[in-house]
Write an enzyme that holds these catalytic residues in place. Structure first.
Site, short mmCIF file in Angstrom:
data_model
loop_
_atom_site.label_atom_id
_atom_site.label_comp_id
_atom_site.label_asym_id
_atom_site.label_seq_id
_atom_site.Cartn_x
_atom_site.Cartn_y
_atom_site.Cartn_z
N ASP A 40 0.88 -1.17 0.00
CA ASP A 40 0.00 0.00 0.00
C ASP A 40 0.92 1.22 0.00
O ASP A 40 2.13 1.12 0.24
CB ASP A 40 -0.94 0.00 1.22
CG ASP A 40 -2.15 0.92 0.99
OD1 ASP A 40 -2.08 1.80 0.11
OD2 ASP A 40 -3.18 0.77 1.70
C1 NOJ Z 1 -3.96 4.02 0.12
C2 NOJ Z 1 -5.13 3.10 0.14
O1 NOJ Z 1 -5.16 2.40 1.35
C3 NOJ Z 1 -5.12 2.10 -1.02
O2 NOJ Z 1 -6.33 1.39 -1.01
C4 NOJ Z 1 -4.94 2.81 -2.32
O3 NOJ Z 1 -4.98 1.89 -3.39
C5 NOJ Z 1 -3.62 3.57 -2.29
N1 NOJ Z 1 -3.66 4.54 -1.19
C6 NOJ Z 1 -3.32 4.30 -3.59
O4 NOJ Z 1 -4.14 5.39 -3.73
#
Ligand code: NOJ
Length: 723
Positions: free
Chosen positions: A256
């Site tokens: 993530d």
């Molecule tokens: C953080 C989020 O938790 C995740 O779901 C997302 O895909 C990423 N940011 C990228 O934006």
């Protein structure tokens, strides 16, 4: 095909891709993809391989994340874009049903089609990875991101995740299962540690991931939180052992955004790609990149491991045939006005409307108040949730805005609406000129709402409850919901309208369960639950209200009588103990004999179905261990769809909750017609995780199969014995 430019700076393209022309493509097998990847990666230097493992840097790329590229041999920079319901930070895309509402349809075909159209749109925009589906379990109804995934049950998440994944990947786009794992609330998500036993981990939380892996998913995103003290993206037990060895995942593990915390530890413990690349977002540094190369030179990470890391990305790319032909990236996440206008929506709005109607859950319908009768002369529509926000359809950062109708949650799981049909507009259009529609969108002037409602034959009162990712605080809620009450004076508004009109219909748009202190009001004749329907909200709602579509949506979670009836609330400790173990959602309510207000799997129809002739037999045919058949008849007056649900009670020695959802089928039946529904149960449905054996086993003893219309509306049961 080119059409005249609407924007001088940007070309307008209608995208016709290979996948479009063919409708879908068949992904290569992992073996074939690995053979191809071996050849390409075999020609790469250590630095080139490292480059593929390292995101190009926050705000340095067109997409929210992009991998590094190589030349000689050539491998492109791959685009990773949110999110689970559609292409984020892009225009001319479809903003359809949120995951939670898609699962309300309990309709495998519709879930597949949703995956297909989303995949088509990501591909059309040049995105190699869709950052979805989200298959995290709704452990607590208070959690902010519950709207992105498919509810409280692992089996339902698994089926919905599989259909979505197959749909997305049929368009040559790599689907990403997230967030792996135990990231079930927003508070302290960056550092809290989830503590869970091995059985619960597998039977509840890893279960849907195992299913999407079987379906060939190309990517998994490790989450922000820690698990038993260790960050998810450097966790040997959950990445190497569980995900890759035990569940056999062959694709790429991406972090993530900002969830990587080390170099050697992460690489050695199973992380393959760090996203968006930086140590701290925007700092231009990386735990991988040069640091990874040096770690290999020092001997802390083997080059074989780096080869494996790069090969996993390259193999996923080949698996989805992205080498054959793939559109240019036309997203520009950090410079939106520079994005060329590429139209990818096709006629997907129709699918959104159709699925939106199929997902509407009818919770109450006293006196056959719905469908709305042709003889109505005047309808009152009350509540801000029936209209468009005065701040526009895309108000708030990441859609963190809730002063109009709610059709999606907020955060990276949101997308821009191309348009949004409000309930008011949808109802007015469908009602036609012969019906007078009066309205107020003011939630606070309950006297005015009551005065208006009094004058009408029927009053439709709207309210909502929002949540999202912990990137924005909305109305004092930091992603997670502070409580389950309706927003903006909703409860008082509903009560005022119900006091004034004896034919009151309540419509609620919500990310998840809400409390309903007004539920026993005698004038509330119907309660309608459309969830988060996306851009066609008003149309799909009108389809059900006017009876053009017979409702067949079912709750993917439990709506309790009181907030305090739920066993899991937001945990503010830094160690979050999953003490409830297997008792998540309805399993807890069943085990404790707590009556819910509306149970998991519940939903009414404008017709009735009767069940008969349940037969179950064991077999040793291939993988099938038991097969059941049941006859279902439409015994009402109109055609309709029934969601036939199969729950299994395990032998007592298995130590399972009273019953588990282990099958469902949607059947369409004309009035008076009957159909036989078949369920096949395999090891996937019939095994438990045995802690002593550290393996999945089928317990021996007597199983009971319950077939019904909800988790509490069991119509027939039968037993079978396995030894
Ligand atoms: C953080 C989020 O938790 C995740 O779901 C997302 O895909 C990423 N940011 C990228 O934006």
């Amino acid at each position: 095909m080119k059409v005249p430019s609407l924007n001088a700076a940007a070309a307008v393209l209608l995208v016709a891709t290979a996948a479009d022309a063919a409708g879908s493509l068949t992904p290569r097998s992992w073996d074939e993809a690995y053979n191809m990847a071996n050849t390409l990666v075999g020609e790469m230097s250590l630095e080139q391989k490292v480059n593929i493992t390292t995101g190009a840097g926050w705000e340095k790329t067109l997409c929210v994340g992009q991998t590094g590229s190589t030349t000689n041999p050539d491998f492109p920079s791959l685009c990773l874009q949110d999110g689970p319901l559609g292409v984020r930070i892009a225009h001319n895309v479809t903003a359809g049903l949120s995951g939670i509402t898609a699962s309300q349809s309990w309709d495998k075909k519709a879930l597949r089609k949703r995956g297909e159209y989303m995949g088509k749109e990501f591909r059309g925009k040049g995105a190699h990875f869709q950052l979805g589906p989200d298959v995290e379990i709704m452990r607590s109804p208070f959690a902010g991101r519950i709207f992105e995934s498919f509810g409280e049950d692992p089996y339902l998440n698994g089926v919905a995740g599989v259909e979505t994944t197959i749909g997305i990947q049929s368009q040559g786009v790599i689907a990403t299962g997230k967030h792996y794992i135990l990231n079930n609330q927003e508070h302290n998500r960056m550092n809290a540690s989830s503590v869970v036993d091995d059985r619960t981990l597998r039977e509840i939380y890893a279960y849907p991931f195992a299913r999407v892996i079987e379906a060939g998913i190309g990517s998994i995103m490790c989450s922000y939180n820690r698990i038993n003290g260790t960050y998810s993206c450097e966790n040997d037990a959950t990445l190497n052992k569980l995900l890759k060895e035990e569940m056999g995942f062959q694709g790429v593990v991406q972090s993530d955004w900002g969830a990587t915390h080390s170099t050697s530890q992460s690489a050695n413990h199973g992380l393959d790609v760090t996203m968006p690349g930086d140590i701290d977002m925007g700092d231009g540094l990386s735990y991988f990149g040069k640091n990874l190369t040096e770690a290999v030179k020092r001997g802390d990470v083997s080059e074989d491991r780096v080869t494996d890391m790069a090969r996993r990305t390259v193999a996923s790319y080949y698996k989805m045939r992205q080498d054959e032909d793939f559109p240019e990236i036309s997203i520009n996440s950090f410079n939106e006005s520079e994005a060329p206008e590429v139209l990818v929506q096709g006629n997907h709005g129709h699918l959104v409307r159709e699925m939106g109607a199929a997902a509407v859950v009818l919770l109450r319908n006293n006196d056959n108040t719905l469908p709305l009768s042709d003889s109505l002369k005047k309808i009152a529509i009350v509540g801000s949730d029936a209209g468009i926000s005065p701040d526009g359809i895309n108000c708030g950062q990441f859609q963190a805005c809730d002063n109009g109708t709610l059709a999606m949650g907020y955060g990276s799981g949101a997308a821009y609406f191309p348009y949004l049909v409000s309930p008011y507009e949808g109802i007015k259009n469908r009602a036609g000129d012969d019906v007078e529609i009066v309205h107020t969108f003011d939630d606070w002037n309950t006297d005015a709402a009551a005065d208006l409602a009094k004058t009408a034959d029927i009053a439709l009162v709207f309210a909502n409850s929002d949540s999202g990712e912990q990137v924005e605080v909305l109305d004092g809620n930091n992603g997670d919901r502070n409580n389950l009450t309706l927003w903006h004076n909703g409860d008082n508004l509903i009560k005022a309208v119900a006091d004034a009109n004896e034919n009151t219909v309540v419509v609620i748009h919500s990310v998840g369960p809400v409390t309903m202190p007004w539920v026993n009001h005698p004038n509330i004749k119907a309660i309608v639950w459309p969830g988060l329907p996306g851009q066609e909200s008003g149309n799909s709602l009108a389809d059900v209200l006017f009876g053009d579509v017979n409702p067949s949506g079912r709750l993917p979670y439990t709506i309790a009588k009181e907030e305090s009836d739920y066993n899991v609330h937001i945990d503010l400790n830094h160690t979050i103990e999953f003490k409830e173990k297997l008792l998540v959602g309805y399993k807890y309510f069943d085990a404790m004999n707590i009556d819910p207000l509306f149970e998991f799997g519940f939903g009414l129809s404008y017709t009735n179905f009767t069940y008969s002739n349940l037969k179950v037999k064991t077999s040793d045919n291939n993988n099938t261990i038991a097969t059941a058949t049941v006859s279902v008849k439409n015994s009402g007056d109109v055609a309709g769809d029934e969601i036939v649900q199969a729950y299994i009670s395990f032998p007592e020695s298995a130590g399972e909750p009273p019953k588990l959802l282990r099958g469902f089928e949607k059947v369409h039946l004309k009035k008076g017609r009957r159909s036989t529904v078949t369920f096949d149960f395999t090891k996937t449905e019939l095994s438990i995780y045995d802690l002593e054996k550290a393996d999945w086993v089928i317990p021996s003893g007597e199983f009971t199969l319950h077939i019904g219309a909800s988790s509490r509306d069991i119509r027939l049961s039968a037993t079978f014995t396995l030894n």
